[in-house]
Design a protein around this motif. Structure first.
Motif, PDB file in Angstrom:
ATOM      1  N   VAL A  92      14.557   4.582  -6.215  1.00  0.00           N
ATOM      2  CA  VAL A  92      14.796   4.328  -7.638  1.00  0.00           C
ATOM      3  C   VAL A  92      13.991   5.322  -8.464  1.00  0.00           C
ATOM      4  CG1 VAL A  92      12.945   2.611  -8.020  1.00  0.00           C
ATOM      5  CG2 VAL A  92      15.074   2.441  -9.306  1.00  0.00           C
ATOM      6  N   ASP A  93      14.515   5.689  -9.618  1.00  0.00           N
ATOM      7  CA  ASP A  93      13.740   6.493 -10.564  1.00  0.00           C
ATOM      8  C   ASP A  93      14.050   6.033 -11.981  1.00  0.00           C
ATOM      9  OD1 ASP A  93      11.793   8.483 -11.057  1.00  0.00           O
ATOM     10  OD2 ASP A  93      13.342   9.797 -11.828  1.00  0.00           O
ATOM     11  N   VAL A  94      13.072   6.192 -12.863  1.00  0.00           N
ATOM     12  CA  VAL A  94      13.245   5.859 -14.278  1.00  0.00           C
ATOM     13  C   VAL A  94      12.771   7.039 -15.112  1.00  0.00           C
ATOM     14  CG1 VAL A  94      10.984   4.663 -14.353  1.00  0.00           C
ATOM     15  CG2 VAL A  94      12.700   4.171 -16.089  1.00  0.00           C
ATOM     16  N   GLU A  95      13.518   7.331 -16.157  1.00  0.00           N
ATOM     17  CA  GLU A  95      13.186   8.448 -17.043  1.00  0.00           C
ATOM     18  C   GLU A  95      13.478   8.021 -18.474  1.00  0.00           C
ATOM     19  OE1 GLU A  95      12.181  11.657 -16.223  1.00  0.00           O
ATOM     20  OE2 GLU A  95      12.072  11.090 -14.107  1.00  0.00           O
ATOM     21  N   PRO A  96      12.783   8.616 -19.454  1.00  0.00           N
ATOM     22  CA  PRO A  96      13.155   8.350 -20.847  1.00  0.00           C
ATOM     23  C   PRO A  96      14.540   8.933 -21.128  1.00  0.00           C
ATOM     24  CG  PRO A  96      11.434  10.029 -20.695  1.00  0.00           C
ATOM     25  CD  PRO A  96      11.651   9.517 -19.307  1.00  0.00           C
ATOM     26  N   ALA A 107      12.557  -1.654  -6.968  1.00  0.00           N
ATOM     27  CA  ALA A 107      13.812  -2.137  -6.375  1.00  0.00           C
ATOM     28  C   ALA A 107      13.503  -2.605  -4.960  1.00  0.00           C
ATOM     29  CB  ALA A 107      14.852  -1.034  -6.348  1.00  0.00           C
ATOM     30  N   LEU A 108      14.206  -3.649  -4.518  1.00  0.00           N
ATOM     31  CA  LEU A 108      13.907  -4.258  -3.213  1.00  0.00           C
ATOM     32  C   LEU A 108      15.193  -4.780  -2.573  1.00  0.00           C
ATOM     33  CD1 LEU A 108      11.299  -5.217  -1.525  1.00  0.00           C
ATOM     34  CD2 LEU A 108      11.818  -7.460  -2.464  1.00  0.00           C
ATOM     35  N   GLY A 109      15.313  -4.558  -1.266  1.00  0.00           N
ATOM     36  CA  GLY A 109      16.441  -5.117  -0.517  1.00  0.00           C
ATOM     37  C   GLY A 109      16.023  -5.411   0.911  1.00  0.00           C
ATOM     38  N   ARG A 110      16.899  -6.092   1.637  1.00  0.00           N
ATOM     39  CA  ARG A 110      16.615  -6.386   3.049  1.00  0.00           C
ATOM     40  C   ARG A 110      17.027  -5.202   3.891  1.00  0.00           C
ATOM     41  NH1 ARG A 110      19.549 -11.649   4.038  1.00  0.00           N
ATOM     42  NH2 ARG A 110      20.038 -10.498   5.925  1.00  0.00           N
ATOM     43  N   ILE A 111      16.200  -4.842   4.866  1.00  0.00           N
ATOM     44  CA  ILE A 111      16.421  -3.613   5.620  1.00  0.00           C
ATOM     45  C   ILE A 111      17.648  -3.716   6.528  1.00  0.00           C
ATOM     46  CG2 ILE A 111      15.036  -3.980   7.714  1.00  0.00           C
ATOM     47  CD1 ILE A 111      13.645  -1.262   6.827  1.00  0.00           C
ATOM     48  N   PRO A 153       0.828  -1.205   0.000  1.00  0.00           N
ATOM     49  CA  PRO A 153       0.000   0.000   0.000  1.00  0.00           C
ATOM     50  C   PRO A 153       0.863   1.256   0.000  1.00  0.00           C
ATOM     51  CG  PRO A 153      -0.226  -1.226   2.073  1.00  0.00           C
ATOM     52  CD  PRO A 153       0.795  -1.941   1.257  1.00  0.00           C
ATOM     53  N   ARG A 154       0.202   2.393  -0.161  1.00  0.00           N
ATOM     54  CA  ARG A 154       0.864   3.700  -0.161  1.00  0.00           C
ATOM     55  C   ARG A 154       0.617   4.371   1.181  1.00  0.00           C
ATOM     56  NH1 ARG A 154       0.135   8.600  -3.491  1.00  0.00           N
ATOM     57  NH2 ARG A 154       2.002   8.586  -4.777  1.00  0.00           N
ATOM     58  N   ALA A 155       1.663   4.880   1.823  1.00  0.00           N
ATOM     59  CA  ALA A 155       1.482   5.690   3.032  1.00  0.00           C
ATOM     60  C   ALA A 155       0.877   7.041   2.630  1.00  0.00           C
ATOM     61  CB  ALA A 155       2.828   5.907   3.712  1.00  0.00           C
ATOM     62  N   PRO A 156       0.308   7.783   3.579  1.00  0.00           N
ATOM     63  CA  PRO A 156      -0.214   9.115   3.241  1.00  0.00           C
ATOM     64  C   PRO A 156       0.848  10.014   2.606  1.00  0.00           C
ATOM     65  CG  PRO A 156      -1.001   8.442   5.399  1.00  0.00           C
ATOM     66  CD  PRO A 156      -0.018   7.386   4.965  1.00  0.00           C
ATOM     67  N   SER A 157       2.115   9.809   2.928  1.00  0.00           N
ATOM     68  CA  SER A 157       3.196  10.603   2.322  1.00  0.00           C
ATOM     69  C   SER A 157       3.407  10.257   0.849  1.00  0.00           C
ATOM     70  CB  SER A 157       4.514  10.339   3.061  1.00  0.00           C
ATOM     71  OG  SER A 157       4.933   8.997   2.813  1.00  0.00           O
ATOM     72  N   GLY A 158       2.893   9.126   0.411  1.00  0.00           N
ATOM     73  CA  GLY A 158       3.152   8.641  -0.945  1.00  0.00           C
ATOM     74  C   GLY A 158       4.140   7.495  -0.970  1.00  0.00           C
ATOM     75  N   ALA A 159       4.920   7.342   0.106  1.00  0.00           N
ATOM     76  CA  ALA A 159       5.939   6.283   0.132  1.00  0.00           C
ATOM     77  C   ALA A 159       5.282   4.909   0.184  1.00  0.00           C
ATOM     78  CB  ALA A 159       6.851   6.478   1.340  1.00  0.00           C
ATOM     79  N   PRO A 160       5.866   3.933  -0.522  1.00  0.00           N
ATOM     80  CA  PRO A 160       5.309   2.580  -0.444  1.00  0.00           C
ATOM     81  C   PRO A 160       5.591   1.942   0.918  1.00  0.00           C
ATOM     82  CG  PRO A 160       7.286   2.625  -1.832  1.00  0.00           C
ATOM     83  CD  PRO A 160       7.017   4.037  -1.402  1.00  0.00           C
ATOM     84  N   ILE A 161       4.673   1.085   1.366  1.00  0.00           N
ATOM     85  CA  ILE A 161       4.841   0.375   2.651  1.00  0.00           C
ATOM     86  C   ILE A 161       5.185  -1.072   2.329  1.00  0.00           C
ATOM     87  CG2 ILE A 161       3.712  -0.324   4.788  1.00  0.00           C
ATOM     88  CD1 ILE A 161       1.822   2.102   4.405  1.00  0.00           C
ATOM     89  N   TRP A 162       6.372  -1.507   2.806  1.00  0.00           N
ATOM     90  CA  TRP A 162       6.892  -2.831   2.458  1.00  0.00           C
ATOM     91  C   TRP A 162       6.643  -3.825   3.575  1.00  0.00           C
ATOM     92  CZ3 TRP A 162       8.228  -3.303  -2.460  1.00  0.00           C
ATOM     93  CH2 TRP A 162       8.482  -2.128  -3.166  1.00  0.00           C
ATOM     94  N   THR A 170      12.922  -3.341   2.377  1.00  0.00           N
ATOM     95  CA  THR A 170      12.768  -1.944   1.982  1.00  0.00           C
ATOM     96  C   THR A 170      12.877  -1.873   0.467  1.00  0.00           C
ATOM     97  OG1 THR A 170      13.526   0.327   2.335  1.00  0.00           O
ATOM     98  CG2 THR A 170      15.227  -1.366   2.246  1.00  0.00           C
ATOM     99  N   GLY A 171      12.233  -0.879  -0.115  1.00  0.00           N
ATOM    100  CA  GLY A 171      12.255  -0.810  -1.574  1.00  0.00           C
ATOM    101  C   GLY A 171      11.781   0.524  -2.077  1.00  0.00           C
ATOM    102  N   SER A 172      11.605   0.594  -3.386  1.00  0.00           N
ATOM    103  CA  SER A 172      11.187   1.849  -4.010  1.00  0.00           C
ATOM    104  C   SER A 172      10.545   1.533  -5.355  1.00  0.00           C
ATOM    105  CB  SER A 172      12.414   2.753  -4.178  1.00  0.00           C
ATOM    106  OG  SER A 172      12.044   4.006  -4.714  1.00  0.00           O
ATOM    107  N   LEU A 173       9.639   2.413  -5.770  1.00  0.00           N
ATOM    108  CA  LEU A 173       8.913   2.256  -7.034  1.00  0.00           C
ATOM    109  C   LEU A 173       9.068   3.506  -7.887  1.00  0.00           C
ATOM    110  CD1 LEU A 173       5.500   0.984  -5.573  1.00  0.00           C
ATOM    111  CD2 LEU A 173       7.443  -0.417  -6.303  1.00  0.00           C
ATOM    112  N   ALA A 174       8.974   3.337  -9.207  1.00  0.00           N
ATOM    113  CA  ALA A 174       9.005   4.495 -10.119  1.00  0.00           C
ATOM    114  C   ALA A 174       8.315   4.095 -11.419  1.00  0.00           C
ATOM    115  CB  ALA A 174      10.446   4.922 -10.411  1.00  0.00           C
ATOM    116  N   HIS A 175       7.814   5.113 -12.126  1.00  0.00           N
ATOM    117  CA  HIS A 175       7.256   4.849 -13.457  1.00  0.00           C
ATOM    118  C   HIS A 175       7.394   6.101 -14.306  1.00  0.00           C
ATOM    119  CE1 HIS A 175       3.932   6.137 -10.814  1.00  0.00           C
ATOM    120  NE2 HIS A 175       4.012   4.960 -10.217  1.00  0.00           N
TER     121      HIS A 175
END
Ligand SMILES: CC(C)(COP(=O)(O)OP(=O)(O)OC[C@H]1O[C@@H](n2cnc3c(N)ncnc32)[C@H](O)[C@@H]1OP(=O)(O)O)[C@@H](O)C(=O)NCCC(=O)NCCS
Length: 217
Positions: free
Chosen positions: A123-127, A111-115, A84-93, A98-103
């Motif tokens: 992580v971020d992705v751009e054209p 991206a995902l790793g052990r805390i 889910p998404r926290a109210p801040s926008g950060a994903p809850i793992w 711990t991890g991060s999302l981008a589109h």
């Protein structure tokens, strides 16, 4: 990495995944998914209340990133775990991870790793396109170091790095950072925030710009 039930990876997806397989340091995995109309159908009930984007393409992108993340969670025996998404926008793992999302307009990345190994990551992705010249003074400051000679594509990479750093640091500090609060050193692949956080950067430029920012414990 397969593209989903009954689907083969698209050529773009396969090319980016091949690059990402060489990007991350030990202990971190990255996966991608090409955006597909209708991906929002894969939203889990536990995520539905927190992912409030109304625009269908935006919901598809959020779910595509989570679909990619679930491929990584499978390695931890947690394939159908909700993100889910926290109210801040950060994903809850799930606990211990711990991890991060981008589109961007065509691709989602997770991206995902052990805390206990990573303090945090982003992580971020751009054209692979130049930064708009209008944004240059906002994004790149005198504290940043770019390769010489430099260009607006390198400036787009700085933009990508600062977004990745922000996503890694926000869950720890709860502070909204501006571009000027993050100094990126592209040749050394390091970033420092105004609050003193130090991160290593892992950079992919082909077939898309992807930056993974890692804060180690
Ligand atoms: C986090 C932020 C940078 C993401 O940028 P974006 O271009 O909207 O979208 P991206 O595709 O790159 O990333 C979206 C993902 O970031 C993650 N995210 C959002 N807010 C986050 C936060 N506070 N901390 C960590 N991750 C966050 C979410 O996983 C989100 O995916 P979702 O919407 O599918 O759940 C932006 O939403 C934001 O909060 N900006 C305010 C601060 C800022 O822009 N400062 C200048 C850059 S340093």
């Amino acid at each position: 990495m397969s593209a989903g039930p009954g689907a083969f990876p698209t050529p773009d997806e396969a090319a980016l995944q091949a690059a990402l397989d060489h990007l991350a340091p030990p202990g971190i995995r990255i996966a991608c998914r090409a955006l597909r109309a209708g991906d929002a159908a894969h939203l889990l009930p536990e995520e539905a209340g927190s992912i409030t984007a109304r625009h269908p393409a935006r919901r598809d992108a959020s779910v595509a990133a989570r679909w990619a993340a679930r491929q990584l969670l499978k390695a931890h025996g947690l394939g159908e775990a909700a993100i889910p998404r926290a109210p801040s926008g950060a994903p809850i793992w799930p606990a211990g991870l711990t991890g991060s999302l981008a589109h961007d307009e065509t691709m989602a990345v997770a991206a995902l790793g052990r805390i206990d190994v990573m303090g945090s990551l982003g992580v971020d992705v751009e054209p692979p396109e130049p930064l708009s010249p209008d944004l240059l003074p906002l994004v790149v400051t005198a504290a940043d170091r770019l390769p010489e000679p430099s260009d607006l594509l390198a400036a787009r990479l700085v933009f990508c790095a600062k977004e990745a750093v922000y996503k890694a640091v926000y869950p720890l500090d709860g502070q909204i950072l501006d571009y000027g609060d993050i100094a990126v050193d592209l040749p050394l692949r390091r970033a420092t925030t105004r609050s003193g956080r130090q991160l290593r950067l892992f950079i992919c430029t082909v077939p898309r710009l992807v930056v993974l920012a890692v804060m180690e414990v």
